[in-house]
Write a protein that holds these residues in place. Sequence first.
Motif, PDB file in Angstrom:
ATOM      1  N   UNK A   4       0.869  -0.835  -0.076  1.00 31.74           N
ATOM      2  CA  UNK A   4       0.075   0.022   0.032  1.00 31.74           C
ATOM      3  C   UNK A   4       0.758   1.237  -0.006  1.00 31.74           C
ATOM      4  N   UNK A   5       0.665   2.294  -0.955  1.00 28.44           N
ATOM      5  CA  UNK A   5       1.344   3.407  -0.822  1.00 28.44           C
ATOM      6  C   UNK A   5       0.919   4.335   0.380  1.00 28.44           C
ATOM      7  N   UNK A   6       2.005   4.993   0.680  1.00 26.01           N
ATOM      8  CA  UNK A   6       1.785   5.882   1.904  1.00 26.01           C
ATOM      9  C   UNK A   6       1.049   7.321   1.375  1.00 26.01           C
ATOM     10  N   UNK A   7       1.240   7.643   0.032  1.00 31.91           N
ATOM     11  CA  UNK A   7       0.657   8.867  -0.577  1.00 31.91           C
ATOM     12  C   UNK A   7       0.026   8.372  -1.865  1.00 31.91           C
ATOM     13  N   UNK A 104       1.039  13.114  10.156  1.00 31.99           N
ATOM     14  CA  UNK A 104       1.595  12.230  11.243  1.00 31.99           C
ATOM     15  C   UNK A 104       2.838  11.437  10.432  1.00 31.99           C
ATOM     16  N   UNK A 105       3.958  11.429  11.146  1.00 20.58           N
ATOM     17  CA  UNK A 105       5.005  10.575  10.335  1.00 20.58           C
ATOM     18  C   UNK A 105       5.151   9.275  10.780  1.00 20.58           C
ATOM     19  N   UNK A 106       4.290   8.755  11.686  1.00 21.44           N
ATOM     20  CA  UNK A 106       4.177   7.507  11.976  1.00 21.44           C
ATOM     21  C   UNK A 106       3.206   6.622  11.385  1.00 21.44           C
ATOM     22  N   UNK A 107       2.075   7.522  10.962  1.00 19.11           N
ATOM     23  CA  UNK A 107       0.918   6.731  10.214  1.00 19.11           C
ATOM     24  C   UNK A 107       0.801   7.509   8.838  1.00 19.11           C
ATOM     25  N   UNK A 108       1.526   8.490   8.378  1.00 15.33           N
ATOM     26  CA  UNK A 108       1.788   8.988   6.858  1.00 15.33           C
ATOM     27  C   UNK A 108       0.363   9.507   6.650  1.00 15.33           C
ATOM     28  N   UNK A 109      -0.718   9.819   7.891  1.00 18.36           N
ATOM     29  CA  UNK A 109      -1.882  10.298   7.585  1.00 18.36           C
ATOM     30  C   UNK A 109      -2.102  12.090   8.011  1.00 18.36           C
ATOM     31  N   UNK A 110      -2.786  12.631   7.308  1.00 17.33           N
ATOM     32  CA  UNK A 110      -2.897  14.225   7.501  1.00 17.33           C
ATOM     33  C   UNK A 110      -3.925  14.567   8.527  1.00 17.33           C
ATOM     34  N   UNK A 111      -3.601  15.480   9.465  1.00 14.19           N
ATOM     35  CA  UNK A 111      -4.642  16.085  10.305  1.00 14.19           C
ATOM     36  C   UNK A 111      -4.265  17.346  10.466  1.00 14.19           C
ATOM     37  N   UNK A 112      -5.036  18.019  11.502  1.00 13.53           N
ATOM     38  CA  UNK A 112      -4.875  19.352  12.019  1.00 13.53           C
ATOM     39  C   UNK A 112      -4.804  19.501  13.424  1.00 13.53           C
ATOM     40  N   UNK A 113      -3.928  20.499  13.754  1.00 11.99           N
ATOM     41  CA  UNK A 113      -3.760  20.986  15.067  1.00 11.99           C
ATOM     42  C   UNK A 113      -4.449  22.390  15.188  1.00 11.99           C
ATOM     43  N   UNK A 131      -3.701  16.869  17.936  1.00  9.27           N
ATOM     44  CA  UNK A 131      -3.773  16.339  16.542  1.00  9.27           C
ATOM     45  C   UNK A 131      -5.157  15.738  16.283  1.00  9.27           C
ATOM     46  N   UNK A 132      -5.864  16.041  15.359  1.00  9.72           N
ATOM     47  CA  UNK A 132      -6.978  15.566  14.727  1.00  9.72           C
ATOM     48  C   UNK A 132      -6.764  14.888  13.611  1.00  9.72           C
ATOM     49  N   UNK A 133      -6.745  13.586  13.606  1.00 10.08           N
ATOM     50  CA  UNK A 133      -6.517  12.867  12.438  1.00 10.08           C
ATOM     51  C   UNK A 133      -7.428  12.549  11.508  1.00 10.08           C
ATOM     52  N   UNK A 134      -7.326  13.005  10.368  1.00 12.06           N
ATOM     53  CA  UNK A 134      -8.658  12.795   9.246  1.00 12.06           C
ATOM     54  C   UNK A 134      -8.641  11.417   8.638  1.00 12.06           C
ATOM     55  N   UNK A 135      -7.372  10.471   8.962  1.00 11.72           N
ATOM     56  CA  UNK A 135      -7.183   9.160   8.400  1.00 11.72           C
ATOM     57  C   UNK A 135      -6.638   9.212   6.898  1.00 11.72           C
ATOM     58  N   UNK A 136      -6.318  10.212   6.384  1.00  9.31           N
ATOM     59  CA  UNK A 136      -6.432  10.521   4.805  1.00  9.31           C
ATOM     60  C   UNK A 136      -4.935  10.589   4.641  1.00  9.31           C
ATOM     61  N   UNK A 137      -4.295  10.188   3.350  1.00 13.54           N
ATOM     62  CA  UNK A 137      -3.043  10.365   3.047  1.00 13.54           C
ATOM     63  C   UNK A 137      -3.005  11.965   2.418  1.00 13.54           C
ATOM     64  N   UNK A 138      -1.713  12.526   2.091  1.00 11.99           N
ATOM     65  CA  UNK A 138      -1.854  13.765   1.466  1.00 11.99           C
ATOM     66  C   UNK A 138      -2.428  13.662   0.411  1.00 11.99           C
ATOM     67  N   UNK A 139      -2.046  12.877  -0.520  1.00 11.66           N
ATOM     68  CA  UNK A 139      -2.667  12.813  -2.036  1.00 11.66           C
ATOM     69  C   UNK A 139      -4.618  13.025  -1.737  1.00 11.66           C
ATOM     70  N   UNK A 140      -5.004  12.104  -1.126  1.00 10.98           N
ATOM     71  CA  UNK A 140      -6.375  12.330  -0.787  1.00 10.98           C
ATOM     72  C   UNK A 140      -7.049  13.451  -0.447  1.00 10.98           C
ATOM     73  N   UNK A 141      -6.222  13.759   0.801  1.00 15.39           N
ATOM     74  CA  UNK A 141      -6.604  15.009   1.506  1.00 15.39           C
ATOM     75  C   UNK A 141      -6.658  16.280   0.533  1.00 15.39           C
ATOM     76  N   UNK A 142      -5.504  16.332  -0.016  1.00 14.54           N
ATOM     77  CA  UNK A 142      -5.441  17.658  -0.896  1.00 14.54           C
ATOM     78  C   UNK A 142      -6.576  17.493  -2.099  1.00 14.54           C
TER      79      UNK A 142
END
Length: 160
Positions: A4-7, A104-113, A131-142
């Motif tokens: 599975x890709x991280x991004x 989040x460098x451990x999960x490679x998911x994006x969130x907000x602070x 940290x409020x995790x969206x559960x999404x990778x950078x590509x999906x998030x943007x």
Amino acid sequence: MERENKVNTVLFDKAIEILSQEFEIVKWQLTKTAEGNFRRNFGDEIGEFFITHSYRSGWRFGSNSFYQMYLLHGENYKKHNREIYKQGYYIIGTGANEDLIVLNLNTTTVGFVDSDAFYRGEAEVDINTLFKDTGLDMGTFYYRSITEGDQFYTRASDVK
């Protein structure tokens, strides 16, 4: 078994394509040292993503910004932001109300602070609780930021 890709770079590239309909998207060539640092600090996949998606300007995908790559190191090493990086998070942009968009460098998911909660106090804050995790990778998030607009996450309080 397929890895599975991280991004999701395909979705990020689609988001860039949407932006390019309104704006001139110009790549920014990083120095070899900067490229090496991104690969060493983030691994091949995320490091390569940052290198490949280095632009002359930062971009706003709906309400969410994506910083210029060559400015990321400085942003993450500002006095108040250092603790975020030390705890395994990396600021990559801002949302509404200047809430930090963080990888989040451990999960490679994006969130907000929440920026008010993070910057307002003199006392040390626990980034793990902010940290409020969206559960999404950078590509999906943007991609979702630009295609869903204000119906998508725009600040920390939007993430449940």
